[in-house]
Design a protein around this motif. Sequence first.
Motif, PDB file in Angstrom:
ATOM      1  N   PRO A   1       1.022  -0.668  -0.061  1.00 13.93           N
ATOM      2  CA  PRO A   1      -0.212  -0.257  -0.458  1.00 13.93           C
ATOM      3  C   PRO A   1       0.899   1.342  -0.039  1.00 13.93           C
ATOM      4  N   VAL A   2       0.679   2.657  -1.065  1.00 18.63           N
ATOM      5  CA  VAL A   2       1.043   3.185  -0.324  1.00 18.63           C
ATOM      6  C   VAL A   2       0.361   4.717  -1.038  1.00 18.63           C
ATOM      7  N   PHE A   3      -0.248   5.488   0.348  1.00 17.38           N
ATOM      8  CA  PHE A   3      -1.195   6.770   0.632  1.00 17.38           C
ATOM      9  C   PHE A   3      -0.326   7.942  -0.290  1.00 17.38           C
ATOM     10  N   VAL A   4      -0.889   9.039  -0.654  1.00 17.66           N
ATOM     11  CA  VAL A   4      -0.907   9.451  -1.567  1.00 17.66           C
ATOM     12  C   VAL A   4      -1.353  10.627  -1.227  1.00 17.66           C
ATOM     13  N   ALA A   5      -0.376  11.989  -1.105  1.00 15.66           N
ATOM     14  CA  ALA A   5      -0.935  13.044  -0.884  1.00 15.66           C
ATOM     15  C   ALA A   5      -0.054  14.177  -1.782  1.00 15.66           C
ATOM     16  N   SER A   6      -0.930  14.543  -2.769  1.00 18.85           N
ATOM     17  CA  SER A   6      -0.577  15.933  -3.997  1.00 18.85           C
ATOM     18  C   SER A   6      -0.993  17.008  -4.476  1.00 18.85           C
ATOM     19  N   ASN A   7      -0.673  17.258  -4.646  1.00 17.68           N
ATOM     20  CA  ASN A   7      -1.009  19.523  -5.061  1.00 17.68           C
ATOM     21  C   ASN A   7      -0.741  19.240  -6.683  1.00 17.68           C
ATOM     22  N   ARG A   8      -1.040  17.840  -7.512  1.00 17.37           N
ATOM     23  CA  ARG A   8      -0.893  17.685  -8.639  1.00 17.37           C
ATOM     24  C   ARG A   8      -2.199  18.180  -8.852  1.00 17.37           C
ATOM     25  N   HIS A   9      -2.398  18.867 -10.686  1.00 18.21           N
ATOM     26  CA  HIS A   9      -3.874  19.235 -10.935  1.00 18.21           C
ATOM     27  C   HIS A   9      -3.816  18.698 -12.388  1.00 18.21           C
ATOM     28  N   ALA A  10      -5.540  17.515 -11.805  1.00 15.42           N
ATOM     29  CA  ALA A  10      -5.272  16.322 -13.590  1.00 15.42           C
ATOM     30  C   ALA A  10      -5.950  17.961 -15.137  1.00 15.42           C
ATOM     31  N   ALA A  11      -6.099  16.982 -15.735  1.00 17.85           N
ATOM     32  CA  ALA A  11      -6.213  17.675 -17.249  1.00 17.85           C
ATOM     33  C   ALA A  11      -8.330  17.608 -17.043  1.00 17.85           C
ATOM     34  N   SER A  12      -8.870  18.762 -17.435  1.00 20.50           N
ATOM     35  CA  SER A  12      -9.618  19.325 -17.411  1.00 20.50           C
ATOM     36  C   SER A  12     -10.380  18.211 -17.447  1.00 20.50           C
ATOM     37  N   ASN A  13     -10.481  17.726 -18.948  1.00 22.52           N
ATOM     38  CA  ASN A  13     -11.118  16.624 -20.078  1.00 22.52           C
ATOM     39  C   ASN A  13     -11.363  15.492 -19.117  1.00 22.52           C
TER      40      ASN A  13
ATOM     41  N   ALA B   1      -5.321  10.249  -1.403  1.00 23.62           N
ATOM     42  CA  ALA B   1      -5.044   8.631  -2.089  1.00 23.62           C
ATOM     43  C   ALA B   1      -4.908   7.656  -1.236  1.00 23.62           C
ATOM     44  N   ARG B   2      -5.002   6.504  -1.952  1.00 17.64           N
ATOM     45  CA  ARG B   2      -4.237   5.281  -1.424  1.00 17.64           C
ATOM     46  C   ARG B   2      -4.089   4.230  -2.974  1.00 17.64           C
ATOM     47  N   VAL B   3      -3.104   3.383  -3.000  1.00 14.58           N
ATOM     48  CA  VAL B   3      -3.064   2.665  -4.070  1.00 14.58           C
ATOM     49  C   VAL B   3      -2.310   1.370  -3.696  1.00 14.58           C
ATOM     50  N   GLY B   4      -2.931   0.501  -4.238  1.00 15.32           N
ATOM     51  CA  GLY B   4      -2.564  -0.718  -3.535  1.00 15.32           C
ATOM     52  C   GLY B   4      -1.409  -0.865  -4.833  1.00 15.32           C
ATOM     53  N   VAL B   5      -0.234  -1.193  -4.874  1.00 12.45           N
ATOM     54  CA  VAL B   5       0.829  -1.521  -5.759  1.00 12.45           C
ATOM     55  C   VAL B   5       1.322  -3.249  -6.322  1.00 12.45           C
ATOM     56  N   SER B   6       0.890  -3.871  -6.335  1.00 12.71           N
ATOM     57  CA  SER B   6       1.491  -5.735  -6.606  1.00 12.71           C
ATOM     58  C   SER B   6       2.551  -5.501  -7.636  1.00 12.71           C
ATOM     59  N   ILE B   7       3.199  -6.282  -6.597  1.00 16.83           N
ATOM     60  CA  ILE B   7       5.081  -6.425  -6.708  1.00 16.83           C
ATOM     61  C   ILE B   7       5.403  -7.894  -7.116  1.00 16.83           C
ATOM     62  N   PRO B   8       5.648  -8.457  -8.248  1.00 13.87           N
ATOM     63  CA  PRO B   8       5.720  -9.513  -8.676  1.00 13.87           C
ATOM     64  C   PRO B   8       6.819 -10.181  -7.883  1.00 13.87           C
ATOM     65  N   PRO B   9       6.288 -11.505  -8.062  1.00 14.72           N
ATOM     66  CA  PRO B   9       7.354 -12.389  -7.078  1.00 14.72           C
ATOM     67  C   PRO B   9       9.245 -12.620  -7.918  1.00 14.72           C
ATOM     68  N   THR B  10       9.139 -11.956  -9.503  1.00 14.86           N
ATOM     69  CA  THR B  10      10.316 -12.028 -10.693  1.00 14.86           C
ATOM     70  C   THR B  10      10.821 -10.775  -9.479  1.00 14.86           C
ATOM     71  N   HIS B  11      10.313  -9.770  -8.419  1.00 14.07           N
ATOM     72  CA  HIS B  11      11.197  -8.868  -8.960  1.00 14.07           C
ATOM     73  C   HIS B  11      12.427  -8.409  -8.256  1.00 14.07           C
ATOM     74  N   ALA B  12      13.136  -7.887  -9.120  1.00 16.13           N
ATOM     75  CA  ALA B  12      14.721  -7.423  -8.265  1.00 16.13           C
ATOM     76  C   ALA B  12      14.986  -6.881  -7.881  1.00 16.13           C
ATOM     77  N   GLU B  13      15.298  -6.822  -6.871  1.00 19.68           N
ATOM     78  CA  GLU B  13      15.660  -5.411  -5.805  1.00 19.68           C
ATOM     79  C   GLU B  13      16.857  -4.119  -6.298  1.00 19.68           C
ATOM     80  N   GLY B  14      15.880  -2.762  -6.405  1.00 21.69           N
ATOM     81  CA  GLY B  14      16.153  -2.549  -6.776  1.00 21.69           C
ATOM     82  C   GLY B  14      15.540  -1.751  -8.308  1.00 21.69           C
ATOM     83  N   ASN B  15      14.482  -2.600  -8.281  1.00 19.29           N
ATOM     84  CA  ASN B  15      13.923  -2.254  -9.869  1.00 19.29           C
ATOM     85  C   ASN B  15      12.530  -1.723  -9.240  1.00 19.29           C
ATOM     86  N   ILE B  16      12.180  -1.573 -10.332  1.00 16.29           N
ATOM     87  CA  ILE B  16      10.450  -0.866 -11.432  1.00 16.29           C
ATOM     88  C   ILE B  16      10.511  -2.303 -11.943  1.00 16.29           C
ATOM     89  N   GLU B  17       9.848  -3.478 -11.713  1.00 16.97           N
ATOM     90  CA  GLU B  17       9.404  -3.577 -13.272  1.00 16.97           C
ATOM     91  C   GLU B  17       7.849  -3.307 -14.050  1.00 16.97           C
TER      92      GLU B  17
END
Length: 339
Positions: free
Chosen positions: A38-50, A74-90
């Motif tokens: 789980p990653v909690f998100v606090a953001s002051n980014r703005h979305a495109a109006s469309n 927000a809260r985002v659940g990120v699934s990390i694969p079992p083949t994950h290599a330390e230090g990488n984002i697959e």
Amino acid sequence: MTRLALLLCCLMVLPGCAARGVMSVVPPGTGTTGVVQPVFVASNRHAASNTPNALEMLFGQDFGDSRNFRMHYARVGVSIPPTHAEGNIEWPGSAPPDPAQHFVTVEQTLYDDAPSFLAALKAAEPPGATEVVVFVHGFNVNNAEAVYRLAQIAHDFEAGVPVVTYSWPSAGSPRGYVYDRDSVIFSRDGLESLLRMLTEGNRRVLLVAHSMGSQLVMETLRQISISGHRAPLERISGVALISPDIDEDVFVQQAHRIRPFPQPFALMVSRQDRALNLSSWITGTPSRLGSISNPARLRGLPVQVIDLSGYRGGDRTGHSTAFTAPAAIQLLKTLDVGG
């Protein structure tokens, strides 16, 4: 070689020239074989109006570089694969997202307001836990990269406590350096409000920042200090600035205005950081704090300088060694940089 040609060559070593990372949201019911971080998100980014849907506005490609005077949570659940290599984002890249091989988003919650966000964060705290980690990303980072990077860091460093990314409005472009520096100034109030909210009661915050995000952290801590309402500073359990893109003199000036000065306070530096070498060239300075070679120049400040110059195996620019090089990750896991 002309200065313009040199700049264009240097930009080729920075992230962002390839296809950018996006959040790959798998349909409900899709089987996952990895660990969900789980990653909690606090953001002051703005979305495109469309963009029609609120969740799409927050997590889609259009939630990007423009600045918002309101905070979103927000809260985002990120699934990390079992083949994950330390230090990488697959990243899936152009391939269909596969939870068995790639980082994918398996759950998303958008909170109506700060109290709802805080309640969800509290519910996620392990019994007896009184600390959260706040990660502040750096230059040239889009929202998906901010979220997935923190998921990778939390997983590889075995965080064990809730983690929050402060996703400030970087342009997400190697050409957006000046825009991002202005966004740092714009984003100080948002980070201050987040820290004040998180440190209410008995909760403590471990602050981790990367690159230009370190400037945002220092500016915000200074702002809190000179406001006179310093309670959040007493609840900071530690600060780690990774490859900080700050002028050394500015850092010293900032640090002298921050009282109480958080402890422990770690600077993770490397003389092999090509991104900071480019930053030095752009700003017309000999070096940046993240490539400091003589810690004595910090005038006796109570900071721990961790030199990662000799570590290899991370990103090719040497700018993210602390959380992409497996050997550096193993080293830092043994150090008490978070109190």
